[in-house]
Design a protein around this motif. Structure first.
Motif, mmCIF file in Angstrom:
data_model
loop_
_atom_site.group_PDB
_atom_site.id
_atom_site.type_symbol
_atom_site.label_atom_id
_atom_site.label_comp_id
_atom_site.label_asym_id
_atom_site.label_seq_id
_atom_site.Cartn_x
_atom_site.Cartn_y
_atom_site.Cartn_z
ATOM 1 N N ARG A 1 0.854 -1.248 0.047
ATOM 2 C CA ARG A 1 -0.133 0.030 0.158
ATOM 3 C C ARG A 1 0.789 1.118 -0.099
ATOM 4 O O ARG A 1 0.576 2.229 -0.665
ATOM 5 C CB ARG A 1 -0.746 0.033 1.107
ATOM 6 C CG ARG A 1 -2.154 -0.947 1.118
ATOM 7 C CD ARG A 1 -3.374 -0.339 1.935
ATOM 8 N NE ARG A 1 -2.698 -0.514 3.364
ATOM 9 C CZ ARG A 1 -2.812 -1.791 4.058
ATOM 10 N NH1 ARG A 1 -3.332 -2.934 3.801
ATOM 11 N NH2 ARG A 1 -2.449 -1.723 5.447
ATOM 12 N N ALA A 2 1.968 1.340 0.610
ATOM 13 C CA ALA A 2 2.836 2.388 0.958
ATOM 14 C C ALA A 2 3.731 2.727 -0.205
ATOM 15 O O ALA A 2 3.997 3.973 -0.529
ATOM 16 C CB ALA A 2 3.971 2.088 2.084
ATOM 17 N N ASN A 3 3.971 1.833 -0.991
ATOM 18 C CA ASN A 3 4.805 1.837 -2.203
ATOM 19 C C ASN A 3 4.209 1.689 -3.743
ATOM 20 O O ASN A 3 4.982 1.846 -4.478
ATOM 21 C CB ASN A 3 5.951 1.108 -2.178
ATOM 22 C CG ASN A 3 6.947 1.578 -0.794
ATOM 23 O OD1 ASN A 3 7.620 2.234 -0.551
ATOM 24 N ND2 ASN A 3 6.555 0.711 0.277
ATOM 25 N N GLU A 4 2.901 1.163 -3.674
ATOM 26 C CA GLU A 4 2.568 0.658 -4.952
ATOM 27 C C GLU A 4 2.580 1.794 -6.192
ATOM 28 O O GLU A 4 2.663 1.338 -7.372
ATOM 29 C CB GLU A 4 1.234 0.164 -4.740
ATOM 30 C CG GLU A 4 0.229 0.977 -4.419
ATOM 31 C CD GLU A 4 -1.148 0.007 -4.157
ATOM 32 O OE1 GLU A 4 -1.297 -0.886 -4.711
ATOM 33 O OE2 GLU A 4 -2.088 0.442 -3.312
ATOM 34 N N GLU A 5 2.540 3.120 -5.790
ATOM 35 C CA GLU A 5 2.536 4.211 -6.862
ATOM 36 C C GLU A 5 3.996 4.201 -7.550
ATOM 37 O O GLU A 5 3.951 4.590 -8.375
ATOM 38 C CB GLU A 5 2.313 5.365 -5.956
ATOM 39 C CG GLU A 5 0.844 5.580 -5.679
ATOM 40 C CD GLU A 5 -0.265 5.595 -6.962
ATOM 41 O OE1 GLU A 5 0.236 6.117 -7.898
ATOM 42 O OE2 GLU A 5 -1.206 5.248 -6.720
ATOM 43 N N SER A 6 4.867 3.738 -6.904
ATOM 44 C CA SER A 6 6.377 3.747 -7.373
ATOM 45 C C SER A 6 6.742 2.322 -7.953
ATOM 46 O O SER A 6 7.690 2.231 -8.350
ATOM 47 C CB SER A 6 7.312 4.108 -6.353
ATOM 48 O OG SER A 6 7.234 3.480 -5.230
#
Length: 517
Positions: A303-308
């Motif tokens: 959740r914390a890193n899926e954008e990257s």
């Protein structure tokens, strides 16, 4: 003629996200000439196609001649890669690092040696921080080249310092290469063999692993040396079914990333793979509380890193997260609840078709089949087992292919398709024998099915009890235990003896914290 599965350009375009397509079109439209219009037209045509068809391409782009197609495709492929490189430079520090080396080479070619050395020094610091030993070596060798050919008036004893640095990195690279090769070969051994089937398999694995393992103090190892050592050890103990030792090395793998928090961001693929293996270790040791905690950690990180995430990481995250979710239902014995996620899982498998390997698909189909079997829907279980049986994958995970056929027999037996079971037993026996995988558990199950297909209820209950006792005796053999990793046959037999659903038996064991074979 190239087809949808082999044409590289078509596959690349089909994997592009909306953002990637938009970025390419914006970048390309800035500088295109009249001749470049063909590339845009070809891109748009391929993007709208469901299957690759050269005849349709030439019809939809009339200005494109057949003899031009190969060159235009190559040109478009190159532009797409350049566009993606620019887009992902912000997400992948390694791309940026390699660009620094390119800049240093340009400056060197212009005779600006000190400026080139300055960029190389900065790049080397970045490479060391990211534990990129191979790139560090490349940078040092470039620095040596500049210093040996030109008078740069750099620091005194520069030659000695670079030589010492080069020797140290060479030493590291040798060990990294040996350990990464060992890790890869152990993984290949698992894909071919599965878990050790007998003493002969185990001795072969032990001899190979111990013979290839470099003798080096772990405290002197770099990050990636330790990573590959832990990976190779994980596969070694996993194949041998020593799940306690497997757990210890998966925990070391995860803990190592906690010691190097920046590498959680620069090598996300490897970090979530470590989390996946830790979850698998907790699953096989039935440590539910630690499994829940590790699953929470994985979900939080995603959740914390899926954008990257880039596409590789996104696919890995999907595979590992859904595998863990299904395994949770297996541990709890809540198979019916798990069925709710099957449509979503099917959709995700379809979305990742071009990026997910057949091994993963095979495992997912088997796990879905087990969910349906555990919930009592044998028809649906057979549907997914047929997908496995019909996959053209050679010897890949022959262990799962064999157990899928055993479960297939049992599901038909549950549906009272007795004549079909009688017919299928011969082909299943032949398939398993061909793969030299006929263990005592499989043999006992097939003998039972052949003998008691048409038995009366009273005789059948007694036969179930006898088979359960026989399989519990067999389970004392450490190499026969692997059969129970693929299929909880004991719980199924208990469900038949008690005349209750199999998931009720497994859930009761979970609540009472009973040992499962």
């Amino acid at each position: 003629m190239p087809n949808s599965q082999s044409d590289a350009l078509f596959i690349l375009i089909k994997t592009l996200t909306k953002a990637e397509k938009r970025n390419f079109q914006l970048a390309f439209n800035k500088n295109n000439t009249k001749d470049d219009v063909l590339f845009i037209q070809l891109f748009n045509t391929l993007d709208k196609m469901k299957d690759y068809d050269e005849e349709q391409i030439l019809k939809k782009v009339p200005d494109l001649k057949k003899q031009q197609l190969s060159n235009v495709k190559a040109h478009l492929y190159k532009h797409l890669l350049s566009s993606l490189r620019q887009l992902y430079k912000q997400k992948d520090p390694l791309i940026d690092l390699r660009e620094q080396l390119d800049h240093a080479r340009v400056l060197y070619n212009k005779g600006l040696y000190n400026q080139s050395l300055k960029i190389l020094a900065k790049a080397k610091t970045m490479a060391v921080e990211q534990e990129e030993v191979m790139l560090s070596y490349e940078i040092v060798e470039f620095e040596k080249l500049i210093e040996s050919r030109h008078i740069t008036r750099s620091l005194e004893n520069r030659a000695e310092a670079l030589s010492a640095e080069s020797r140290q990195i060479e030493h590291q690279l040798t060990h990294i290469s040996r350990l990464s090769t060992l890790s890869l070969r152990m993984y290949g051994l698992y894909l071919k063999l599965g878990h050790a089937r007998n003493e002969r398999d185990a001795e072969m694995v032990k001899s190979f692993f111990e013979g290839q393992l470099p003798q080096r103090d772990a405290s002197q190892m770099s990050f990636y040396e330790k990573i590959y050592l832990y990976q190779a050890s994980c596969w070694y103990y996993y194949i041998l079914q020593d799940f306690v030792m497997y757990y210890r090395y998966t925990q070391k793998w995860v803990d190592l990333f906690k010691q190097y928090p920046t590498l959680q961001q620069t090598d996300m693929d490897l970090y979530i793979k470590a989390q996946h293996n830790l979850l698998t270790a907790h699953f096989y040791t039935s440590n539910f509380e630690k499994f829940k905690s590790a699953l929470c950690d994985l979900e939080t990180f995603i959740r914390a890193n899926e954008e990257s995430f880039h596409e590789n990481t996104r696919t890995s995250a999907f595979v590992y997260l859904y595998t863990a979710k299904i395994n949770r239902y297996f541990l709890e014995g809540t198979f019916s609840q798990g069925l709710a996620m099957v449509p979503e899982l099917e959709s995700e498998i379809s979305n990742h078709t071009l990026k997910i390997d057949q091994h993963r698909v095979l495992v997912f189909y088997y796990k879905i089949a087990c969910l349906y079997f555990g919930s009592g829907d044998n028809s649906k279980a057979i549907f997914y087992l047929n997908k496995i049986i019909n996959l053209k994958i050679g010897n890949l995970r022959a262990d799962i292919q064999c157990f899928a056929r055993i479960l297939h027999l049992i599901a038909h037996y549950e549906l009272e398709n007795y004549s079909l079971v009688e017919y299928l037993i011969k082909s299943v026996y032949h398939f398993i024998s061909k793969h030299k995988d006929l263990g005592l558990v499989m043999e006992a199950i097939m003998k039972f099915l052949r003998r008691y297909i048409y038995a009366n209820p009273k005789e059948l209950r007694s036969a179930f009890v006898d088979l359960k006792d026989r399989l519990e005796q067999i389970s004392e053999d450490p190499y026969e235990r692997r059969s129970f990793l693929y299929l909880d046959i004991i719980s199924w037999l208990e469900s038949k003896i008690e005349n209750i659903p199999v998931q009720e038996v497994i859930h009761r064991k979970f609540i009472n914290k009973e040992r499962r074979i």
